[in-house]
Design a protein around this motif. Structure first.
Motif, PDB file in Angstrom:
ATOM      1  N   ASN A  34      30.364  43.597  55.805  1.00 46.28           N
ATOM      2  CA  ASN A  34      31.815  43.909  55.237  1.00 46.28           C
ATOM      3  C   ASN A  34      31.914  43.083  53.540  1.00 46.28           C
ATOM      4  O   ASN A  34      31.902  42.294  53.565  1.00 46.28           O
ATOM      5  CB  ASN A  34      31.548  43.660  55.906  1.00 46.28           C
ATOM      6  N   TYR A  35      33.431  43.910  53.545  1.00 50.87           N
ATOM      7  CA  TYR A  35      33.784  43.513  52.596  1.00 50.87           C
ATOM      8  C   TYR A  35      35.675  43.555  52.608  1.00 50.87           C
ATOM      9  O   TYR A  35      35.824  44.994  52.662  1.00 50.87           O
ATOM     10  CB  TYR A  35      33.477  43.596  50.916  1.00 50.87           C
ATOM     11  N   ILE A  36      36.886  43.220  52.161  1.00 50.72           N
ATOM     12  CA  ILE A  36      37.683  43.089  52.113  1.00 50.72           C
ATOM     13  C   ILE A  36      37.716  43.342  49.734  1.00 50.72           C
ATOM     14  O   ILE A  36      37.362  42.338  49.349  1.00 50.72           O
ATOM     15  CB  ILE A  36      38.501  41.751  52.206  1.00 50.72           C
ATOM     16  N   GLU A  37      38.559  44.038  49.468  1.00 53.93           N
ATOM     17  CA  GLU A  37      38.648  43.845  48.018  1.00 53.93           C
ATOM     18  C   GLU A  37      40.456  43.746  48.249  1.00 53.93           C
ATOM     19  O   GLU A  37      41.753  44.890  48.488  1.00 53.93           O
ATOM     20  CB  GLU A  37      38.419  45.103  47.647  1.00 53.93           C
ATOM     21  N   LEU A  38      40.911  42.538  47.308  1.00 55.53           N
ATOM     22  CA  LEU A  38      42.174  42.267  47.013  1.00 55.53           C
ATOM     23  C   LEU A  38      42.929  42.585  45.778  1.00 55.53           C
ATOM     24  O   LEU A  38      41.564  43.530  45.097  1.00 55.53           O
ATOM     25  CB  LEU A  38      42.380  40.373  46.756  1.00 55.53           C
ATOM     26  N   SER A  39      44.083  43.433  45.961  1.00 56.01           N
ATOM     27  CA  SER A  39      44.480  43.808  44.579  1.00 56.01           C
ATOM     28  C   SER A  39      44.328  43.088  43.538  1.00 56.01           C
ATOM     29  O   SER A  39      44.708  43.576  42.895  1.00 56.01           O
ATOM     30  CB  SER A  39      45.526  44.779  44.850  1.00 56.01           C
ATOM     31  N   GLY A  81      44.567  34.220  44.959  1.00 54.46           N
ATOM     32  CA  GLY A  81      43.383  32.750  44.926  1.00 54.46           C
ATOM     33  C   GLY A  81      42.490  32.504  46.471  1.00 54.46           C
ATOM     34  O   GLY A  81      42.842  33.161  47.387  1.00 54.46           O
ATOM     35  N   LYS A  82      41.862  30.775  46.181  1.00 55.06           N
ATOM     36  CA  LYS A  82      40.783  31.278  46.971  1.00 55.06           C
ATOM     37  C   LYS A  82      41.142  31.276  49.016  1.00 55.06           C
ATOM     38  O   LYS A  82      40.578  31.962  49.530  1.00 55.06           O
ATOM     39  CB  LYS A  82      39.837  29.788  46.860  1.00 55.06           C
ATOM     40  N   GLU A  83      42.000  30.544  48.794  1.00 60.18           N
ATOM     41  CA  GLU A  83      42.740  30.295  50.190  1.00 60.18           C
ATOM     42  C   GLU A  83      43.646  31.114  50.811  1.00 60.18           C
ATOM     43  O   GLU A  83      43.409  32.086  51.825  1.00 60.18           O
ATOM     44  CB  GLU A  83      44.003  29.293  49.969  1.00 60.18           C
ATOM     45  N   ALA A  84      44.038  31.631  50.375  1.00 60.72           N
ATOM     46  CA  ALA A  84      43.883  33.442  50.247  1.00 60.72           C
ATOM     47  C   ALA A  84      43.122  34.425  50.877  1.00 60.72           C
ATOM     48  O   ALA A  84      43.076  35.285  51.834  1.00 60.72           O
ATOM     49  CB  ALA A  84      45.646  34.655  49.811  1.00 60.72           C
ATOM     50  N   ALA A  85      41.782  34.388  50.271  1.00 57.36           N
ATOM     51  CA  ALA A  85      40.680  35.400  50.012  1.00 57.36           C
ATOM     52  C   ALA A  85      39.872  34.223  51.346  1.00 57.36           C
ATOM     53  O   ALA A  85      39.673  35.504  52.188  1.00 57.36           O
ATOM     54  CB  ALA A  85      40.093  35.240  49.519  1.00 57.36           C
ATOM     55  N   ASP A 126      36.615  39.740  47.721  1.00 57.25           N
ATOM     56  CA  ASP A 126      36.505  40.072  46.693  1.00 57.25           C
ATOM     57  C   ASP A 126      38.041  39.529  46.117  1.00 57.25           C
ATOM     58  O   ASP A 126      39.245  40.028  46.112  1.00 57.25           O
ATOM     59  CB  ASP A 126      36.191  41.355  45.959  1.00 57.25           C
ATOM     60  N   ASP A 127      37.821  38.382  45.408  1.00 56.10           N
ATOM     61  CA  ASP A 127      39.538  38.191  45.109  1.00 56.10           C
ATOM     62  C   ASP A 127      40.359  38.757  43.740  1.00 56.10           C
ATOM     63  O   ASP A 127      40.223  37.912  42.959  1.00 56.10           O
ATOM     64  CB  ASP A 127      39.899  36.348  45.272  1.00 56.10           C
ATOM     65  N   GLY A 128      40.065  40.190  43.376  1.00 54.03           N
ATOM     66  CA  GLY A 128      40.115  40.651  42.329  1.00 54.03           C
ATOM     67  C   GLY A 128      39.565  39.864  40.839  1.00 54.03           C
ATOM     68  O   GLY A 128      40.190  39.936  40.269  1.00 54.03           O
ATOM     69  N   SER A 129      38.445  39.944  41.206  1.00 54.80           N
ATOM     70  CA  SER A 129      36.909  39.486  40.085  1.00 54.80           C
ATOM     71  C   SER A 129      37.305  40.704  39.224  1.00 54.80           C
ATOM     72  O   SER A 129      37.615  41.594  39.201  1.00 54.80           O
ATOM     73  CB  SER A 129      35.760  39.043  40.637  1.00 54.80           C
ATOM     74  N   LYS A 130      37.170  40.390  37.899  1.00 55.15           N
ATOM     75  CA  LYS A 130      37.240  41.054  36.297  1.00 55.15           C
ATOM     76  C   LYS A 130      36.363  41.473  36.158  1.00 55.15           C
ATOM     77  O   LYS A 130      35.506  42.267  35.329  1.00 55.15           O
ATOM     78  CB  LYS A 130      37.511  40.230  35.888  1.00 55.15           C
ATOM     79  N   ASP A 131      34.634  40.891  36.856  1.00 54.35           N
ATOM     80  CA  ASP A 131      33.787  41.178  36.728  1.00 54.35           C
ATOM     81  C   ASP A 131      33.156  42.293  37.596  1.00 54.35           C
ATOM     82  O   ASP A 131      33.815  43.146  38.300  1.00 54.35           O
ATOM     83  CB  ASP A 131      32.849  40.525  36.439  1.00 54.35           C
TER      84      ASP A 131
END
Length: 113
Positions: free
Chosen positions: A64-69, A73-77, A42-47
């Motif tokens: 599994n998941y990673i939640e970015l703060s 951007g897509k490349e970082a995700a 999750d790349d900082g989603s607002k929903d």
């Protein structure tokens, strides 16, 4: 048994998570002798994207998941997902089903040949 990690970068994909999961499960069940891990990033989603992913995780330990703060951007995700993938092979799939999961068996077959 070989393992495939499916890395899925997500940004505001709340409405697509369940449908994507169903498609991935359909593919997984068709591939005998292969384990799969679904790694949502999750790349900082607002929903409610992360809530949908967390609900899947409660029902299925392959999720599994990673939640970015924040939104990096897509490349970082993608990079974060690749860093945490545990499979022998890794596939990248967009959460919006732009790349159909049904292509995974064919890609795997080509890699094995």
């Amino acid at each position: 048994m070989e393992r495939i990690s499916i890395v899925i970068p997500c940004y505001n994909e709340e409405s697509m998570i369940s449908l994507l999961y169903q498609e991935l499960e359909r593919v997984r069940m068709s591939m005998q002798g292969v384990q799969m891990e679904y790694l949502f990033v999750d790349d900082g989603s607002k929903d409610g994207t992360i809530v949908e992913i967390q609900n899947l995780r409660k029902k299925d330990k392959k999720v599994n998941y990673i939640e970015l703060s924040r939104n990096f951007g897509k490349e970082a995700a993608i990079y974060a997902g690749l860093e945490h993938a545990t499979g022998d092979y890794v596939a990248l799939i967009d959460a919006d089903l732009q790349d159909p999961p049904s292509l995974i068996p064919e890609m795997y077959r080509i890699l094995k040949e």
